[in-house]
Design a protein around this motif. Structure first.
Motif, PDB file in Angstrom:
ATOM      1  N   SER A  70       0.832  -1.203   0.000  1.00 38.09           N
ATOM      2  CA  SER A  70       0.000   0.000   0.000  1.00 38.09           C
ATOM      3  C   SER A  70       0.866   1.252   0.000  1.00 38.09           C
ATOM      4  O   SER A  70       1.791   1.380   0.796  1.00 38.09           O
ATOM      5  CB  SER A  70      -0.924   0.017   1.217  1.00 38.09           C
ATOM      6  N   HIS A  89      -0.514   4.324   0.353  1.00 37.32           N
ATOM      7  CA  HIS A  89      -1.233   5.407   1.024  1.00 37.32           C
ATOM      8  C   HIS A  89      -1.428   5.182   2.528  1.00 37.32           C
ATOM      9  O   HIS A  89      -1.584   6.141   3.270  1.00 37.32           O
ATOM     10  CB  HIS A  89      -2.598   5.614   0.354  1.00 37.32           C
ATOM     11  N   GLU A 130      -9.201   7.822   0.115  1.00 40.85           N
ATOM     12  CA  GLU A 130      -9.945   7.539  -1.116  1.00 40.85           C
ATOM     13  C   GLU A 130      -9.038   6.899  -2.169  1.00 40.85           C
ATOM     14  O   GLU A 130      -9.450   5.976  -2.873  1.00 40.85           O
ATOM     15  CB  GLU A 130     -10.575   8.824  -1.663  1.00 40.85           C
ATOM     16  N   LYS A 131      -7.785   7.359  -2.251  1.00 39.35           N
ATOM     17  CA  LYS A 131      -6.826   6.761  -3.182  1.00 39.35           C
ATOM     18  C   LYS A 131      -6.520   5.321  -2.772  1.00 39.35           C
ATOM     19  O   LYS A 131      -6.394   4.437  -3.621  1.00 39.35           O
ATOM     20  CB  LYS A 131      -5.537   7.579  -3.222  1.00 39.35           C
ATOM     21  N   TYR A 132      -6.394   5.097  -1.489  1.00 37.90           N
ATOM     22  CA  TYR A 132      -6.145   3.761  -0.949  1.00 37.90           C
ATOM     23  C   TYR A 132      -7.259   2.793  -1.359  1.00 37.90           C
ATOM     24  O   TYR A 132      -6.992   1.649  -1.715  1.00 37.90           O
ATOM     25  CB  TYR A 132      -6.034   3.874   0.572  1.00 37.90           C
ATOM     26  N   GLN A 133      -8.503   3.254  -1.318  1.00 41.83           N
ATOM     27  CA  GLN A 133      -9.631   2.394  -1.670  1.00 41.83           C
ATOM     28  C   GLN A 133      -9.547   1.890  -3.108  1.00 41.83           C
ATOM     29  O   GLN A 133     -10.040   0.809  -3.416  1.00 41.83           O
ATOM     30  CB  GLN A 133     -10.959   3.137  -1.468  1.00 41.83           C
ATOM     31  N   LYS A 134      -8.899   2.665  -3.970  1.00 39.80           N
ATOM     32  CA  LYS A 134      -8.831   2.330  -5.389  1.00 39.80           C
ATOM     33  C   LYS A 134      -7.486   1.751  -5.827  1.00 39.80           C
ATOM     34  O   LYS A 134      -7.338   1.343  -6.970  1.00 39.80           O
ATOM     35  CB  LYS A 134      -9.115   3.589  -6.217  1.00 39.80           C
ATOM     36  N   GLU A 135      -6.523   1.727  -4.907  1.00 43.05           N
ATOM     37  CA  GLU A 135      -5.192   1.268  -5.310  1.00 43.05           C
ATOM     38  C   GLU A 135      -5.173  -0.243  -5.564  1.00 43.05           C
ATOM     39  O   GLU A 135      -5.942  -1.006  -4.982  1.00 43.05           O
ATOM     40  CB  GLU A 135      -4.132   1.675  -4.297  1.00 43.05           C
ATOM     41  N   LYS A 136      -4.279  -0.654  -6.445  1.00 45.34           N
ATOM     42  CA  LYS A 136      -4.173  -2.058  -6.849  1.00 45.34           C
ATOM     43  C   LYS A 136      -3.937  -2.984  -5.654  1.00 45.34           C
ATOM     44  O   LYS A 136      -4.559  -4.047  -5.568  1.00 45.34           O
ATOM     45  CB  LYS A 136      -3.065  -2.211  -7.886  1.00 45.34           C
ATOM     46  N   HIS A 167      -4.878  -2.764  -2.568  1.00 46.74           N
ATOM     47  CA  HIS A 167      -6.119  -2.938  -1.803  1.00 46.74           C
ATOM     48  C   HIS A 167      -7.105  -3.812  -2.571  1.00 46.74           C
ATOM     49  O   HIS A 167      -7.706  -4.743  -2.010  1.00 46.74           O
ATOM     50  CB  HIS A 167      -6.726  -1.566  -1.494  1.00 46.74           C
ATOM     51  N   LEU A 168      -7.268  -3.542  -3.846  1.00 50.31           N
ATOM     52  CA  LEU A 168      -8.194  -4.320  -4.669  1.00 50.31           C
ATOM     53  C   LEU A 168      -7.736  -5.777  -4.811  1.00 50.31           C
ATOM     54  O   LEU A 168      -8.557  -6.695  -4.785  1.00 50.31           O
ATOM     55  CB  LEU A 168      -8.375  -3.659  -6.037  1.00 50.31           C
TER      56      LEU A 168
END
Length: 133
Positions: free
Chosen positions: A63, A65, A101-107, A109-110
């Motif tokens: 991560s 972020h 919000e960036k963390y929620q969309k980062e690779k 995390h996904l």
């Protein structure tokens, strides 16, 4: 008495030495705190715990972020106000809501969600922003 003191000193030393010391651990940033609680499908399965922890460790290392990285398991509750029904707790802090919000969309995390979501049946998230007192 001396034996008790030595035992307690050793216990304290062990807790400090072997606690979460990963280089990614940082002081809690109160700007935005993300508390996540996971209930595994098979909470007593050592294999599921191992797989979940492996996926979580990989995710947290990648991560970009997340600042504070804490993962824990609940102790046995001794008071009615304590919920010990979850399997894992994760606390992650961020510099800002925008970073979260960036963390929620980062690779990373996904990928974690994709890899581990079959292991859990419930996830609860409690986000908060710091209040100056």
């Amino acid at each position: 008495m001396k034996k008790t003191f030595i035992s307690l000193s050793f216990l304290l030393f062990t807790c400090i030495t072997f606690s979460q010391t990963d280089k990614h651990m940082r002081e809690l940033n109160p700007a935005f705190v993300h508390n996540v609680y996971f209930w595994l499908n098979n909470p007593d399965s050592k294999d599921d715990q191992k797989n979940f922890e492996k996926a979580l460790k990989k995710f947290l290392k990648k991560s970009k972020h997340a600042e504070t990285l804490y993962v824990g398991k609940p102790p046995k509750a001794t008071r009615d106000v304590v919920d010990d029904s979850f399997t894992y707790a994760m606390i992650v802090s961020f510099k800002s809501e925008k970073a979260q919000e960036k963390y929620q969309k980062e690779k990373a995390h996904l990928d974690f969600i994709d890899e581990a979501q079959d292991l859990w049946n419930k996830v609860l998230v409690y986000d908060s922003q710091g209040v100056k007192l």
